[in-house]
Design an enzyme around this catalytic site. Structure first.
Site, mmCIF file in Angstrom:
data_model
loop_
_atom_site.group_PDB
_atom_site.id
_atom_site.type_symbol
_atom_site.label_atom_id
_atom_site.label_comp_id
_atom_site.label_asym_id
_atom_site.label_seq_id
_atom_site.Cartn_x
_atom_site.Cartn_y
_atom_site.Cartn_z
ATOM 1 N N GLY A 95 -39.747 -28.019 -38.037
ATOM 2 C CA GLY A 95 -40.566 -27.784 -36.866
ATOM 3 C C GLY A 95 -42.036 -28.140 -36.972
ATOM 4 O O GLY A 95 -42.783 -27.911 -36.027
ATOM 5 N N HIS A 102 -51.203 -25.950 -41.491
ATOM 6 C CA HIS A 102 -51.620 -24.860 -40.607
ATOM 7 C C HIS A 102 -50.696 -23.665 -40.798
ATOM 8 O O HIS A 102 -49.494 -23.805 -40.985
ATOM 9 C CB HIS A 102 -51.675 -25.283 -39.141
ATOM 10 C CG HIS A 102 -50.424 -25.881 -38.597
ATOM 11 N ND1 HIS A 102 -49.995 -27.164 -38.891
ATOM 12 C CD2 HIS A 102 -49.493 -25.369 -37.752
ATOM 13 C CE1 HIS A 102 -48.872 -27.417 -38.244
ATOM 14 N NE2 HIS A 102 -48.535 -26.330 -37.554
ATOM 15 N N HIS A 104 -49.284 -20.188 -39.200
ATOM 16 C CA HIS A 104 -49.061 -19.438 -37.966
ATOM 17 C C HIS A 104 -49.212 -17.949 -38.277
ATOM 18 O O HIS A 104 -48.554 -17.441 -39.183
ATOM 19 C CB HIS A 104 -47.638 -19.670 -37.439
ATOM 20 C CG HIS A 104 -47.346 -21.073 -37.059
ATOM 21 N ND1 HIS A 104 -47.307 -21.494 -35.745
ATOM 22 C CD2 HIS A 104 -47.065 -22.167 -37.817
ATOM 23 C CE1 HIS A 104 -47.005 -22.786 -35.714
ATOM 24 N NE2 HIS A 104 -46.864 -23.209 -36.953
#
Length: 116
Positions: A95, A102, A104
């Site tokens: 995904g 980064h 989440h």
């Protein structure tokens, strides 16, 4: 290690060239709200240096990786989250759609285990 990729969306956010709903910014990272949130709180924390994924960030800029996690903890506290999920996706098959490392930060709802 490249500090910036001129074609990278997240590098453009770091540079202020693309707007984002910034939650927190410091010397190491920028945190902003995800445009497609998967939880009531969904903030992305990105290092200011460009690396394509978490493994490369750890290998090439371990201090920046530590800064991402420190920033994530500050974001969670600022959002009033005692419990939160911190997730790196590494690779298109799981995904990752922007190839700038980064993290989440997700919270504000129950999560099932295993994730996915």
């Amino acid at each position: 290690m490249s500090d910036r990729d001129p074609d990278c969306l997240f590098c453009k956010i770091v540079a202020g060239e693309v707007p984002a709903d910034i939650v927190l910014e410091n010397d190491e990272a920028v945190a902003f709200r995800d445009i497609n949130p998967q939880a009531p709180t969904h903030v992305l924390v990105i290092p200011k240096v460009h690396q394509p994924n978490a493994a490369e960030l750890a290998r090439n800029a371990p201090d920046a990786l530590a800064g991402v996690f420190t920033t994530a903890a500050e974001v969670a506290a600022g959002e009033g989250l005692e419990d939160y999920r911190a997730v790196f996706n590494t690779g298109a098959g799981v995904g990752q759609t922007v190839f700038h490392a980064h993290l989440h930060v997700l919270g504000g709802r129950d999560f099932a285990w295993p994730p996915g």
